[in-house]
Design an enzyme around this catalytic site. Structure first.
Site, PDB file in Angstrom:
ATOM      1  N   GLY A  46     -41.303  19.404  57.645  1.00 15.18           N
ATOM      2  CA  GLY A  46     -42.226  19.034  56.581  1.00 15.18           C
ATOM      3  C   GLY A  46     -41.878  17.702  55.937  1.00 15.18           C
ATOM      4  CG  ASN A  69     -37.558  29.452  55.027  1.00 13.25           C
ATOM      5  OD1 ASN A  69     -37.641  28.415  54.359  1.00 13.25           O
ATOM      6  ND2 ASN A  69     -38.588  29.946  55.719  1.00 13.25           N
ATOM      7  N   GLY A  72     -37.413  24.876  50.805  1.00 16.04           N
ATOM      8  CA  GLY A  72     -38.036  24.048  49.775  1.00 16.04           C
ATOM      9  C   GLY A  72     -38.421  22.652  50.212  1.00 16.04           C
ATOM     10  CB  CYS A 130     -47.075  22.822  49.050  1.00 17.03           C
ATOM     11  SG  CYS A 130     -46.477  22.300  50.643  1.00 17.03           S
ATOM     12  CG  ASN A 192     -46.660  28.630  56.144  1.00 20.05           C
ATOM     13  OD1 ASN A 192     -45.486  28.882  56.405  1.00 20.05           O
ATOM     14  ND2 ASN A 192     -47.038  27.516  55.556  1.00 20.05           N
ATOM     15  CB  THR A 193     -43.336  32.351  55.872  1.00 19.84           C
ATOM     16  OG1 THR A 193     -43.524  31.476  54.749  1.00 19.84           O
ATOM     17  CG2 THR A 193     -42.552  31.637  56.945  1.00 19.84           C
ATOM     18  N   GLY A 265     -41.376  29.397  66.315  1.00 21.31           N
ATOM     19  CA  GLY A 265     -40.602  29.028  65.151  1.00 21.31           C
ATOM     20  C   GLY A 265     -39.217  29.623  65.125  1.00 21.31           C
TER      21      GLY A 265
END
Length: 301
Positions: A46, A69, A72, A130, A192-193, A265
């Site tokens: 990212g 995770n 950040g 985000c 995404n997660t 991933g």
């Protein structure tokens, strides 16, 4: 041998296997472990407009069937990427894609604009999961209006293939997918997660520094397959599937569910060569089942 090449909008990939952002560095870190030119695409970690330190440690925790995770988005910013990383990766013989993050539509767009100028980067993946600092910490990707605002801002400044990465932490992912498509997304990647938490019962506190984090790995695969199946039937643009893919059989599930390509991933942490193994496994399966092209199985379910 069956043809493995696929297209995501105007972006051509030599095969449908890519590596997911945040799990494969900039590709350079894996060059001695796996032939990078055999991977369909590498989505680098990212990148944000300004440098980010990330969250405090601990930032990773193993769970049953996966991992949590809360790194950040630690990175040195887009200017550093353009000046120092890009010259090192621009000649890698695969599609190099940059994952872009931000804290407002404007910062997303400015970051994307800088990457637009890089000739050897044919696409970006927009991470709309985000935190939206203007809206009480809510992620852009959990509402149609929030997702649309980011895609709209980026589309005005970015002119190459735009892949939008969707959050699974929503009530109706198809509605958000349609909102992104309406604002000019060329493709969608998901999932995404999932938001999760793990507690150390001896220390009586969370295992992650900020309490919660993103759950990835095999535990999330059934959720991801379901969402890929739903979204691929709700939009008219290609879908890239990810979430718990560890084997060729996992990848084929996503392809049959409607994904044109896939990303690997968490499995990269277990086996740095997994992407090439999955690519070869898909090829062998297609040959064994008399398929002339990987496209024959996309969306057959």
């Amino acid at each position: 041998m069956a043809a493995l090449n696929v297209k995501i909008g105007s972006l051509e990939l030599k095969n449908p296997v890519m590596t997911a952002s945040g799990t494969f560095g900039y590709g350079l870190e894996f060059a001695d472990l796996v032939p990078l030119d055999e991977i369909g695409g590498i989505i680098v970690k990212g990148t944000t407009l300004k440098p980010r330190e990330g969250n405090d440690y601990p930032r990773m925790a193993e769970t049953t069937g996966g991992m949590l995770n809360c790194v950040g988005l630690q990175n040195k910013g887009v200017d550093y990427f353009c000046e120092h990383i890009y010259p090192q990766i621009k000649d890698i013989d695969t599609r190099m894609i940059v994952n872009v993050s931000g804290d407002s539509p404007e910062t997303y767009a400015l970051c994307a604009e800088k990457i637009d100028a890089l000739e050897a980067i044919p696409a970006i993946e927009l991470n709309i999961s985000c935190p939206n600092v203007r809206d009480g910490g809510m992620a852009f990707g959990v509402t149609c209006s929030g997702a649309a605002s980011v895609v709209r801002a980026v589309r005005e400044r970015y002119h190459k293939t735009l892949i939008v990465k969707l959050s699974p932490n929503v009530t109706n992912i198809v509605d958000i997918a349609k909102a992104c498509e309406a604002e000019g997304a060329d493709a969608l990647s998901l999932i995404n997660t999932l938001m999760g938490m793990s507690i150390d019962i001896e220390r009586r506190c969370p295992r992650l520094s900020i309490g919660t984090g993103g759950l990835s790995g095999p535990a999330v695969k059934p959720v991801a397959v379901r969402m890929v199946h739903q979204v691929s039937r709700g939009v008219g643009i290609p879908v890239v599937g990810l979430g718990g893919i560890c084997t060729a059989e996992d990848a084929i599930e996503f392809l049959m569910a409607g994904a044109t390509a896939i990303e690997i991933g968490t499995a990269n942490f277990l086996d740095p060569a997994v992407s090439v193994k999955v690519k070869n496994g898909i090829s062998a399966w297609l040959d064994a089942h008399g398929c002339s092209s990987v496209s024959e199985i996309v969306g057959v379910v």
